[in-house]
Design a protein around this motif. Sequence first.
Motif, PDB file in Angstrom:
ATOM      1  N   PRO A 191       0.831  -1.201   0.000  1.00 37.08           N
ATOM      2  CA  PRO A 191       0.000   0.000   0.000  1.00 37.08           C
ATOM      3  C   PRO A 191       0.866   1.252   0.000  1.00 37.08           C
ATOM      4  CG  PRO A 191       0.010  -1.007   2.170  1.00 37.08           C
ATOM      5  CD  PRO A 191       0.754  -1.933   1.257  1.00 37.08           C
ATOM      6  N   PRO A 192       0.301   2.407  -0.321  1.00 40.52           N
ATOM      7  CA  PRO A 192       1.066   3.650  -0.337  1.00 40.52           C
ATOM      8  C   PRO A 192       1.624   3.990   1.043  1.00 40.52           C
ATOM      9  CG  PRO A 192      -1.067   3.955  -1.360  1.00 40.52           C
ATOM     10  CD  PRO A 192      -1.084   2.620  -0.717  1.00 40.52           C
ATOM     11  N   ARG A 193       2.772   4.688   1.022  1.00 37.85           N
ATOM     12  CA  ARG A 193       3.389   5.138   2.264  1.00 37.85           C
ATOM     13  C   ARG A 193       4.010   6.506   2.034  1.00 37.85           C
ATOM     14  NH1 ARG A 193       8.096   1.601   4.667  1.00 37.85           N
ATOM     15  NH2 ARG A 193       8.905   2.331   2.693  1.00 37.85           N
ATOM     16  N   LEU A 194       3.741   7.426   2.928  1.00 39.25           N
ATOM     17  CA  LEU A 194       4.355   8.751   2.927  1.00 39.25           C
ATOM     18  C   LEU A 194       5.053   8.903   4.277  1.00 39.25           C
ATOM     19  CD1 LEU A 194       1.428  10.904   1.482  1.00 39.25           C
ATOM     20  CD2 LEU A 194       3.589  10.405   0.352  1.00 39.25           C
ATOM     21  N   ASP A 195       6.383   9.005   4.271  1.00 37.50           N
ATOM     22  CA  ASP A 195       7.103   9.146   5.530  1.00 37.50           C
ATOM     23  C   ASP A 195       7.934  10.423   5.531  1.00 37.50           C
ATOM     24  OD1 ASP A 195       9.378   8.537   3.986  1.00 37.50           O
ATOM     25  OD2 ASP A 195       9.308   6.429   4.533  1.00 37.50           O
ATOM     26  N   PRO A 198       8.952  15.428   3.800  1.00 35.49           N
ATOM     27  CA  PRO A 198       9.126  16.168   5.053  1.00 35.49           C
ATOM     28  C   PRO A 198       7.919  17.044   5.371  1.00 35.49           C
ATOM     29  CG  PRO A 198      11.059  16.409   3.634  1.00 35.49           C
ATOM     30  CD  PRO A 198       9.991  15.728   2.824  1.00 35.49           C
ATOM     31  N   GLY A 199       7.515  17.052   6.620  1.00 35.14           N
ATOM     32  CA  GLY A 199       6.344  17.796   7.046  1.00 35.14           C
ATOM     33  C   GLY A 199       6.540  19.307   7.096  1.00 35.14           C
ATOM     34  N   GLN A 200       7.770  19.769   7.179  1.00 36.97           N
ATOM     35  CA  GLN A 200       8.076  21.208   7.215  1.00 36.97           C
ATOM     36  C   GLN A 200       9.102  21.497   6.127  1.00 36.97           C
ATOM     37  OE1 GLN A 200       6.743  23.601   9.408  1.00 36.97           O
ATOM     38  NE2 GLN A 200       7.770  25.041   8.065  1.00 36.97           N
ATOM     39  N   GLN A 201       8.748  22.373   5.176  1.00 38.60           N
ATOM     40  CA  GLN A 201       9.657  22.722   4.080  1.00 38.60           C
ATOM     41  C   GLN A 201       9.715  24.230   3.959  1.00 38.60           C
ATOM     42  OE1 GLN A 201       8.917  20.370   0.493  1.00 38.60           O
ATOM     43  NE2 GLN A 201       8.058  18.727   1.739  1.00 38.60           N
ATOM     44  N   ASN A 202      10.924  24.756   3.770  1.00 41.41           N
ATOM     45  CA  ASN A 202      11.126  26.205   3.686  1.00 41.41           C
ATOM     46  C   ASN A 202      11.472  26.625   2.269  1.00 41.41           C
ATOM     47  OD1 ASN A 202      10.805  26.673   6.526  1.00 41.41           O
ATOM     48  ND2 ASN A 202      12.826  25.763   6.812  1.00 41.41           N
ATOM     49  N   TRP A 203      10.711  27.578   1.759  1.00 39.56           N
ATOM     50  CA  TRP A 203      10.979  28.184   0.461  1.00 39.56           C
ATOM     51  C   TRP A 203      11.344  29.639   0.699  1.00 39.56           C
ATOM     52  CZ3 TRP A 203       6.787  26.721  -3.713  1.00 39.56           C
ATOM     53  CH2 TRP A 203       6.733  25.331  -3.864  1.00 39.56           C
ATOM     54  N   THR A 204      12.201  30.180  -0.164  1.00 36.24           N
ATOM     55  CA  THR A 204      12.557  31.592  -0.104  1.00 36.24           C
ATOM     56  C   THR A 204      11.861  32.312  -1.251  1.00 36.24           C
ATOM     57  OG1 THR A 204      14.695  31.038   0.872  1.00 36.24           O
ATOM     58  CG2 THR A 204      14.473  33.236  -0.129  1.00 36.24           C
ATOM     59  N   GLU A 205      11.100  33.352  -0.902  1.00 33.00           N
ATOM     60  CA  GLU A 205      10.347  34.088  -1.910  1.00 33.00           C
ATOM     61  C   GLU A 205      11.270  34.592  -3.014  1.00 33.00           C
ATOM     62  OE1 GLU A 205       6.882  37.500  -2.140  1.00 33.00           O
ATOM     63  OE2 GLU A 205       8.158  37.413  -0.371  1.00 33.00           O
ATOM     64  N   GLY A 206      10.853  34.381  -4.258  1.00 27.53           N
ATOM     65  CA  GLY A 206      11.620  34.826  -5.410  1.00 27.53           C
ATOM     66  C   GLY A 206      12.596  33.781  -5.934  1.00 27.53           C
ATOM     67  N   GLU A 207      12.900  32.771  -5.134  1.00 29.69           N
ATOM     68  CA  GLU A 207      13.790  31.702  -5.589  1.00 29.69           C
ATOM     69  C   GLU A 207      12.951  30.504  -6.028  1.00 29.69           C
ATOM     70  OE1 GLU A 207      16.817  30.778  -2.748  1.00 29.69           O
ATOM     71  OE2 GLU A 207      17.471  32.863  -2.594  1.00 29.69           O
ATOM     72  N   GLU A 208      13.600  29.536  -6.634  1.00 28.85           N
ATOM     73  CA  GLU A 208      12.895  28.349  -7.094  1.00 28.85           C
ATOM     74  C   GLU A 208      12.515  27.474  -5.905  1.00 28.85           C
ATOM     75  OE1 GLU A 208      14.797  24.833  -9.313  1.00 28.85           O
ATOM     76  OE2 GLU A 208      13.927  26.074 -10.895  1.00 28.85           O
ATOM     77  N   GLY A 209      11.259  27.072  -5.857  1.00 30.56           N
ATOM     78  CA  GLY A 209      10.785  26.172  -4.805  1.00 30.56           C
ATOM     79  C   GLY A 209      10.282  24.878  -5.405  1.00 30.56           C
ATOM     80  N   ILE A 210      10.531  23.788  -4.696  1.00 27.20           N
ATOM     81  CA  ILE A 210      10.066  22.472  -5.132  1.00 27.20           C
ATOM     82  C   ILE A 210       9.424  21.781  -3.936  1.00 27.20           C
ATOM     83  CG2 ILE A 210      10.720  20.207  -6.031  1.00 27.20           C
ATOM     84  CD1 ILE A 210      13.133  21.527  -7.374  1.00 27.20           C
ATOM     85  N   LEU A 211       8.168  21.407  -4.077  1.00 35.28           N
ATOM     86  CA  LEU A 211       7.511  20.638  -3.025  1.00 35.28           C
ATOM     87  C   LEU A 211       8.092  19.227  -3.050  1.00 35.28           C
ATOM     88  CD1 LEU A 211       5.312  20.391  -0.842  1.00 35.28           C
ATOM     89  CD2 LEU A 211       3.746  19.710  -2.651  1.00 35.28           C
ATOM     90  N   GLN A 212       8.811  18.878  -1.993  1.00 32.98           N
ATOM     91  CA  GLN A 212       9.456  17.566  -1.902  1.00 32.98           C
ATOM     92  C   GLN A 212       8.486  16.581  -1.261  1.00 32.98           C
ATOM     93  OE1 GLN A 212      12.452  17.011  -3.176  1.00 32.98           O
ATOM     94  NE2 GLN A 212      12.870  19.153  -3.632  1.00 32.98           N
ATOM     95  N   ALA A 248       6.037   9.321  -2.692  1.00 31.17           N
ATOM     96  CA  ALA A 248       5.283   8.218  -2.105  1.00 31.17           C
ATOM     97  C   ALA A 248       5.940   6.899  -2.477  1.00 31.17           C
ATOM     98  CB  ALA A 248       3.846   8.249  -2.608  1.00 31.17           C
ATOM     99  N   ARG A 249       5.833   5.955  -1.578  1.00 36.68           N
ATOM    100  CA  ARG A 249       6.322   4.600  -1.849  1.00 36.68           C
ATOM    101  C   ARG A 249       5.122   3.669  -1.897  1.00 36.68           C
ATOM    102  NH1 ARG A 249      11.203   4.819   2.511  1.00 36.68           N
ATOM    103  NH2 ARG A 249      12.377   6.414   1.415  1.00 36.68           N
ATOM    104  N   GLY A 250       5.281   2.565  -2.614  1.00 37.35           N
ATOM    105  CA  GLY A 250       4.225   1.577  -2.717  1.00 37.35           C
ATOM    106  C   GLY A 250       4.326   0.838  -4.031  1.00 37.35           C
ATOM    107  N   ARG A 251       3.615  -0.285  -4.126  1.00 40.68           N
ATOM    108  CA  ARG A 251       3.612  -1.079  -5.348  1.00 40.68           C
ATOM    109  C   ARG A 251       2.219  -1.633  -5.535  1.00 40.68           C
ATOM    110  NH1 ARG A 251       8.287  -4.951  -5.525  1.00 40.68           N
ATOM    111  NH2 ARG A 251       9.385  -3.071  -6.051  1.00 40.68           N
ATOM    112  N   PRO A 252       1.516  -1.306  -6.589  1.00 38.44           N
ATOM    113  CA  PRO A 252       1.946  -0.466  -7.709  1.00 38.44           C
ATOM    114  C   PRO A 252       2.207   0.978  -7.267  1.00 38.44           C
ATOM    115  CG  PRO A 252      -0.312  -1.264  -8.030  1.00 38.44           C
ATOM    116  CD  PRO A 252       0.175  -1.831  -6.750  1.00 38.44           C
ATOM    117  N   ARG A 272      -0.456  12.877   4.310  1.00 38.94           N
ATOM    118  CA  ARG A 272       0.538  13.549   5.154  1.00 38.94           C
ATOM    119  C   ARG A 272       0.409  15.053   4.940  1.00 38.94           C
ATOM    120  NH1 ARG A 272       4.872  12.385   8.072  1.00 38.94           N
ATOM    121  NH2 ARG A 272       6.682  13.742   8.031  1.00 38.94           N
ATOM    122  N   ASN A 273       0.489  15.823   6.016  1.00 42.90           N
ATOM    123  CA  ASN A 273       0.480  17.278   5.921  1.00 42.90           C
ATOM    124  C   ASN A 273       1.896  17.791   5.688  1.00 42.90           C
ATOM    125  OD1 ASN A 273      -2.264  17.586   6.319  1.00 42.90           O
ATOM    126  ND2 ASN A 273      -2.067  17.780   8.534  1.00 42.90           N
TER     127      ASN A 273
END
Length: 105
Positions: free
Chosen positions: A28-32, A37-51, A54-58, A101-102
């Motif tokens: 089954p799916p897993r988000l750890d 990560p539950g807390q991610q920091n982006w800097t305004e004006g720079e490139e941000g990527i939501l990290q 998910a793991r699981g099969r399929p 996951r939040n």
Amino acid sequence: HLACIFLVIIPLFPPPFPYPYPTFPAAPPRLDSAGCPGQQNWTEGEEGILQCQARGRPRPRLSCSRSDGDSLTAGTPRPAARGHAGTYRCRATNELGTAERNVTL
């Protein structure tokens, strides 16, 4: 004296599922915290990527959205803006279930 005998069995009817054979074991799916990560920091004006991975099969389908309906695609770079700040609910789904996951930006 040594003799080798090989036996090849050819089915008369194709199997009921497509090739390649299904991969087992299924999971089954897993988000750890390592992959999402539950807390991610982006800097305004720079490139941000939501990290968030998910793991699981399929392989699970992944979506992340805030309660106001705004969504971000995990792994896609975008210019960070104040409007991206908030808590996103990431949901991973496959045939065996769902994991959530939040993530706060």
